[in-house]
Enzyme design. Structure first.
Site, short mmCIF file in Angstrom:
data_model
loop_
_atom_site.label_atom_id
_atom_site.label_comp_id
_atom_site.label_asym_id
_atom_site.label_seq_id
_atom_site.Cartn_x
_atom_site.Cartn_y
_atom_site.Cartn_z
N ASP A 187 0.85 -1.18 0.00
CA ASP A 187 0.00 0.00 0.00
C ASP A 187 0.90 1.24 0.00
O ASP A 187 2.08 1.17 0.35
CB ASP A 187 -0.89 -0.04 1.25
CG ASP A 187 -1.73 1.21 1.41
OD1 ASP A 187 -2.32 1.65 0.41
OD2 ASP A 187 -1.78 1.74 2.53
N ASP A 189 -0.37 5.08 0.77
CA ASP A 189 -0.68 6.09 1.77
C ASP A 189 -0.59 5.53 3.18
O ASP A 189 -1.17 4.48 3.49
CB ASP A 189 -2.10 6.64 1.54
CG ASP A 189 -2.20 7.45 0.26
OD1 ASP A 189 -1.18 7.54 -0.47
OD2 ASP A 189 -3.28 7.98 -0.04
#
Length: 407
Positions: A187, A189
């Site tokens: 991922d 963010d």
């Protein structure tokens, strides 16, 4: 017939030649090396050697071991070291079920935590075969080789203790299964970078509080991600396209991110990012870090202005899992050899699909679902879960002329 054995344990100041002196003496006797372990802590050496008698005449075994005993004691005296010797019989060790690696991470790592973790291991009926330190800073990581445990049961027990002691504990099967990981999917963010990109954009649009509230609901799994994304993106309508250049300069990588990517790329891992954020900003990370694969959403721009809409299929929770599967196919890597890293509810499907799912500073729902959880703010701590030590990382960096630390 059981063979007579002698366990030799030398302890004292480490210096060159200790091991060779001992084996030079052993070479003069009819013994075979059955096992060896050596560790050095703060300049103090502990060397254990198990030898088995190989002579043909059982009646001479006692005399042989007695002479060997005397010779080893003389070497220890010459070296200024302490020696312990113990005789026994070489019975074949039964292969224990559930050979595992247990990684314990703490900053700091306190004795109470190790007492709790090792106590749970003992209570489960398992045995600690070996202990090794993989890192001493900025987080301490101790790895225990454990045998005789059921991995799922031990993982559940240690998760309870880890929560009580405020440390991270990962339980993984050992052997080729662990070493075979070859694709990392991460991922972006609040994982690869320290912020939520959409909130950086929202700050320029004057709607940060509203966007942050919706983001938090989505990450906790209280709101459908696709719907939350549409609601947040709609608030960005009217921002000029130039905002991407400004926001890209505000992005800060998570400490250890460069080390993680650099180290795994050296080992020929494939690295991918999959984001609920936007290609207009993730493309820069791909170029900067040398990422192999990426997937993210794309903000619609018309006449140099954001329209408040997303173009194409939204990369949501299910979309992240599909991306992981697609990247694995493209790389020719089975899902069992993939690692997924994330922090929010929209990462749950890809964490479940991967061979190893890691929750990084994650929401409780993600920590509970992942195979392992890391709560320290250093992304390269994930290397330790793969059996890579900080000393190995620094040695490789030094060979490439990289001596500056990220911390």
């Amino acid at each position: 017939m059981n063979q007579r054995t002698l366990l030799i344990t030398l302890t004292g100041p480490d210096r060159p030649g200790v091991t060779s002196r001992l084996f030079s003496v052993l070479a003069g006797f009819p013994v075979a090396v059955a096992d060896i372990e050596q560790v050095v802590i703060r300049g103090r050496l502990t060397l254990g050697v198990l030898v088995a008698h190989t002579g043909d005449a059982p009646t001479g075994t006692g005399q042989t071991l007695g002479a060997l005993w005397t010779a080893v004691e003389r070497v220890a005296e010459d070296l200024g070291m302490e020696v312990q010797l113990a005789t026994g019989s070489d019975t074949k060790e039964k292969r224990r079920r559930g050979r595992l690696h247990v990684s314990v991470l703490g900053a700091p790592l306190l004795p109470a935590a190790m007492a709790g973790i090792t106590g749970r291991i003992a209570a489960s009926g398992a045995n600690i075969d070996r202990i090794e330190r993989l890192s001493s800073y900025p987080v301490t990581c101790i790895e225990l080789a454990v045998s005789g445990a059921d991995p799922d049961a031990l993982r559940a027990e240690l998760a309870v203790e880890a929560h009580a002691q405020q440390v991270d504990v990962a339980v993984q099967r050992s052997g080729l299964y662990r070493r075979a990981k070859r694709l990392i999917v991460m991922d972006v963010d609040s994982t690869l970078i320290q912020a939520e990109v959409i909130e950086l954009l929202a700050a320029h649009a004057g709607c940060l509080d509203e966007v942050a509230k919706v983001t938090e609901e989505a990450m906790r799994g209280e709101l459908d991600f696709a719907e939350s994304l549409r609601r947040r993106v709609a608030l960005l309508e009217g921002l000029p396209e130039e905002i991407f250049t400004k926001v890209s300069k505000e992005i800060v990588l998570t400490p250890g991110a460069r080390t993680l990517v650099r180290t795994l790329k050296r080992l020929d891992y494939r690295f991918a990012i999959v984001s609920g954020g936007f290609t207009q900003l993730t493309d820069g990370l791909v170029s900067e870090l040398g990422i192999d694969y990426s997937a993210a959403n794309t903000l619609e721009v018309v006449d140099g202005v954001l329209t408040g809409r997303v173009v194409g299929e939204i990369v949501d929770r299910a979309g992240k899992a599909r991306a992981l599967e697609r990247f694995a196919r493209q790389a020719g890597i089975p899902l069992s050899q993939t690692v997924a890293i994330g922090d929010g509810a929209n990462d749950l499907d890809m964490i479940a699909a991967a061979g190893l799912g890691i929750a990084f500073n994650a929401k409780p729902v993600v920590r509970q679902a992942a195979d392992a959880a890391v709560s320290v703010p250093y992304l390269d701590s994930i290397l330790y879960l793969l059996g890579i030590s900080r000393a190995e990382v620094e040695a490789a960096d030094a060979e490439d002329g990289l001596v500056a630390r990220e911390y």
